[in-house]
Design a protein around this motif. Structure first.
Motif, PDB file in Angstrom:
ATOM      1  N   ARG A 116      15.169   4.674   1.094  1.00 19.00           N
ATOM      2  CA  ARG A 116      16.434   4.290   1.716  1.00 19.00           C
ATOM      3  C   ARG A 116      16.185   3.278   2.824  1.00 19.00           C
ATOM      4  O   ARG A 116      15.244   3.416   3.607  1.00 19.00           O
ATOM      5  N   GLN A 117      17.025   2.264   2.896  1.00 21.86           N
ATOM      6  CA  GLN A 117      16.829   1.211   3.885  1.00 21.86           C
ATOM      7  C   GLN A 117      16.973   1.757   5.308  1.00 21.86           C
ATOM      8  O   GLN A 117      17.739   2.690   5.566  1.00 21.86           O
ATOM      9  N   ALA A 118      16.240   1.196   6.242  1.00 18.90           N
ATOM     10  CA  ALA A 118      16.206   1.684   7.619  1.00 18.90           C
ATOM     11  C   ALA A 118      17.548   1.486   8.307  1.00 18.90           C
ATOM     12  O   ALA A 118      18.290   0.545   8.016  1.00 18.90           O
ATOM     13  N   ASP A 119      17.857   2.376   9.227  1.00 18.77           N
ATOM     14  CA  ASP A 119      19.036   2.251  10.092  1.00 18.77           C
ATOM     15  C   ASP A 119      18.599   1.464  11.327  1.00 18.77           C
ATOM     16  O   ASP A 119      18.221   2.031  12.360  1.00 18.77           O
ATOM     17  N   THR A 132       0.861  -1.165   0.000  1.00 20.22           N
ATOM     18  CA  THR A 132       0.000   0.000   0.000  1.00 20.22           C
ATOM     19  C   THR A 132       0.900   1.217   0.000  1.00 20.22           C
ATOM     20  O   THR A 132       1.979   1.194   0.601  1.00 20.22           O
ATOM     21  N   TYR A 133       0.511   2.277  -0.681  1.00 21.24           N
ATOM     22  CA  TYR A 133       1.505   3.277  -1.067  1.00 21.24           C
ATOM     23  C   TYR A 133       1.961   4.197   0.059  1.00 21.24           C
ATOM     24  O   TYR A 133       2.961   4.910  -0.095  1.00 21.24           O
ATOM     25  N   SER A 134       1.292   4.219   1.223  1.00 14.23           N
ATOM     26  CA  SER A 134       1.781   5.032   2.338  1.00 14.23           C
ATOM     27  C   SER A 134       2.543   4.199   3.369  1.00 14.23           C
ATOM     28  O   SER A 134       2.949   4.727   4.401  1.00 14.23           O
ATOM     29  N   CYS A 135       2.741   2.918   3.096  1.00 12.48           N
ATOM     30  CA  CYS A 135       3.431   2.015   4.031  1.00 12.48           C
ATOM     31  C   CYS A 135       4.939   2.159   3.841  1.00 12.48           C
ATOM     32  O   CYS A 135       5.465   1.850   2.761  1.00 12.48           O
ATOM     33  N   ILE A 136       5.667   2.606   4.861  1.00  5.92           N
ATOM     34  CA  ILE A 136       7.100   2.833   4.734  1.00  5.92           C
ATOM     35  C   ILE A 136       7.840   1.528   4.453  1.00  5.92           C
ATOM     36  O   ILE A 136       8.810   1.505   3.689  1.00  5.92           O
ATOM     37  N   ASN A 137       7.406   0.421   5.033  1.00 12.65           N
ATOM     38  CA  ASN A 137       8.066  -0.858   4.780  1.00 12.65           C
ATOM     39  C   ASN A 137       7.922  -1.262   3.317  1.00 12.65           C
ATOM     40  O   ASN A 137       8.855  -1.782   2.699  1.00 12.65           O
ATOM     41  N   CYS A 138       6.743  -1.013   2.743  1.00 13.28           N
ATOM     42  CA  CYS A 138       6.520  -1.295   1.319  1.00 13.28           C
ATOM     43  C   CYS A 138       7.388  -0.409   0.446  1.00 13.28           C
ATOM     44  O   CYS A 138       7.959  -0.862  -0.556  1.00 13.28           O
ATOM     45  N   LEU A 139       7.505   0.863   0.820  1.00 10.38           N
ATOM     46  CA  LEU A 139       8.285   1.789   0.019  1.00 10.38           C
ATOM     47  C   LEU A 139       9.764   1.430   0.032  1.00 10.38           C
ATOM     48  O   LEU A 139      10.464   1.606  -0.972  1.00 10.38           O
TER      49      LEU A 139
END
Length: 589
Positions: A434-437, A300-307
């Motif tokens: 960008r991948q999470a820290d 879903t387009y507002s999901c940070i994990n998806c992005l």
């Protein structure tokens, strides 16, 4: 069966929770009556009504929430009348006559009998029903798991069964309270020789409980206390589940259970016929896809994990498109604005998604796959069989090896070796992708709507579904957040009423994002961001300037902070310079 047991135990734990306090006066008021004719009907009515209302709230739409609010106020009136009847039995007839005409069965005769100690089954049952409407148990991990699953999987006997098990567990706790209260009541009668002042004291306590519920203290202050006292115990119970059960949207870094060398058949690919629309493609079905390897990506387009997973999915789609791979993005909305086809079309364009996207607004495909997570990847071979799956972010190299193995099985030629992890990661260096820290990520995804809100710190708690004034406290603990100004907190969002309204959050993460929408008129809403009281400067995110300025110009996730130096605990604040904004959820990276 395990879920039923855990749901029951989660309900039992409400005895340890301060949010049970507003219910106790109504329970203790029946403590000196025969259990089978008074206490048991009250508990049954409360448990059944709670399970029914919770089931509707979990799977219904906004009208259900509004109806539930009306029901709460009706129940408050019923309980207030019951409390007045305890205080002034001589006027109970006049007070309760409208309910007698309405069929509520709180007749003057029943109240007179109640005052004389002969309360009937009908009276107790109705009081239990009203208490069930008022009862808002603190949503710990177990109840949150049940309600989230119900909202996503649709109405079912299993969902209502779990909610009923939770309610029966709570009724067991209250039955214990009733048993203790009855013995205390009997001891006081023996010592004092009268019950008149006890009955009047219970009437006062019941009236105070009505006031507490009407003011929202049961879902505000008491909810925060309850979370501290019971959530750790509930989480330990949840951890007994044989499979992982994080909430939807929660990032998972678990690898697929199969190595690339052993890919068992997990089942046939479910139908895609439930899609309400298709983007970038005509509708696809099993016959069309036969002979192709298929990757189904729930997002879903507002999901940070998806992005953050999206660059890898785009790369696979491009790299293997001419080698037998079809990528299908199944867009299953989390928030109401994500159901709008125009919003999804704009997001697909902005995110450079060129592969087919099935719009799953009814969660039909979601349920067909028995899916639970965003993002979720299902790997399907050329014969239409699911051979592997992966939930959440990470392990992209292994996922690509699975794609390559399925393509080889189908006899498709492959490009040269798969890109290295380093080269794949280079595709997602900037912006929200960008991948999470992970080493510095100490703040969880946090929802602002009252259905799933946690760690809310404004004095007085949230006031659900009505305009109210809020204040940001002088200090916030880590992961606490607060509203300032006038807001209406709905089921899934908080809506600003005035220019100058604010949100503050004490966080520890490299990146801070906030899902926002402009007002109903669609006009942009200007904002100003501060970190530790100062403009963010070099720590500004992609949607904020160095001076902290920006504007909400669409329904999406906004990156507001990206710490470029040492990551540490900070206080974030956003002030909206125009009214009308809708704020949904904080996410971090």
């Amino acid at each position: 069966m395990i879920l039923l047991v855990l749901a029951y135990l989660g309900g039992v734990l409400t005895l340890l929770s301060p949010c049970i306090l507003p219910v106790l006066p109504f329970v203790f008021a029946r403590a000196d009556r025969p259990f089978l004719r008074s206490g048991l009907p009250l508990l049954i009515g409360m448990a059944v009504m709670f399970a029914a209302v919770a089931s509707l709230a979990a799977v219904g739409s906004q009208w259900v929430a509004q109806a539930n609010q009306v029901g709460r106020w009706i129940a408050l009136v019923v309980m207030a009348l019951f409390a007045v009847a305890l205080l002034l039995p001589r006027v109970a007839d006049a007070l309760l006559s409208p309910f007698q005409r309405a069929g509520a069965r709180l007749s003057a005769r029943a109240d007179a009998a109640d005052a004389a100690g002969r309360g009937g089954v009908g009276t107790s049952l109705l009081i239990g029903v009203a208490t069930g409407l008022l009862w808002a148990p603190c949503a710990g991990p177990i109840l949150g798991l049940i309600l989230t699953g119900a909202a996503l999987q649709g109405a079912s006997v299993g969902t209502s069964g779990l909610l009923l098990a939770y309610a029966l567990g709570a009724a067991t706790s209250l039955a214990l309270a009733l048993w203790v209260g009855g013995r205390v009541f009997a001891a006081l009668k023996q010592r004092l020789g009268t019950t008149e002042w006890i009955r009047r004291g219970l009437g006062v306590a019941a009236l105070l409980a009505v006031v507490a519920i009407a003011m929202g203290w049961d879902t505000g202050v008491l909810t925060r206390l309850s979370t501290v006292s019971t959530s750790k115990v509930e989480q330990q119970l949840v951890n007994l589940l044989p499979v992982e059960e994080p909430g939807p949207g929660m990032m998972m870094v678990a690898v697929p259970q199969q190595s690339a060398g052993t890919l068992p058949v997990e089942g046939e690919m479910p139908s895609l016929a439930g899609a309400t629309d298709w983007l970038n493609s005509a509708p696809l079905d099993a016959a069309t896809l036969r002979g192709k390897v298929v990757l189904v990506d729930f997002w879903t387009y507002s999901c940070i994990n998806c992005l953050r997973a999206l660059p890898h999915v785009r790369e696979w789609a491009e790299r293997y498109r001419d080698h037998g791979l079809v990528v299908i993005g199944v867009h299953a909305p989390e928030f109401a604005f994500e159901r709008n086809l125009g919003n999804v079309q704009r997001a697909v364009t902005d995110l450079k998604v060129t592969y087919p996207v099935a719009i799953d607004n009814d969660f039909s495909i979601w349920r067909g796959f028995n899916n639970r997570y965003w993002p979720a990847h299902y790997f399907i071979d050329a014969q239409g069989r699911i051979r592997a799956h992966h939930f959440g972010e990470g392990n992209y190299g292994q996922s690509e090896q699975i794609i390559r193995q399925l393509l080889r099985e189908a006899g498709h030629a492959l490009p040269d070796e798969a890109p290295s992890t380093a080269r794949a990661m280079a595709a997602s260096r900037e912006g929200v992708e960008r991948q999470a820290d992970m080493g510095n990520l100490k703040s969880p995804e946090t929802y602002l709507g009252h259905a799933r809100a946690e760690n809310f710190a404004s004095p007085g708690g949230q006031q659900p579904d009505r305009a109210a004034d809020y204040r940001v406290p002088s200090t916030l603990a880590l992961n606490q957040w607060a509203l300032g100004g006038r807001w209406t907190v709905g089921d899934e969002d908080a809506r600003s009423h005035n220019a100058g309204d604010r949100i503050a959050f004490r966080f520890h993460a490299r990146d801070l994002h906030l899902v926002l929408s402009p007002g109903e008129d669609g006009k942009p809403v200007r904002y100003r961001v501060r970190i530790d009281g100062q403009p963010p400067g070099v720590d500004a995110g992609g949607d904020a300037a160095a001076d902290g300025s920006g504007q909400v110009d669409g329904n999406r996730l906004y990156q507001l902070i990206r710490q470029n130096g040492a990551v540490r605990e900070r206080t974030f604040e956003i002030e909206f310079l125009d009214p009308g904004v809708h704020a949904y959820a904080f996410t971090f990276g």
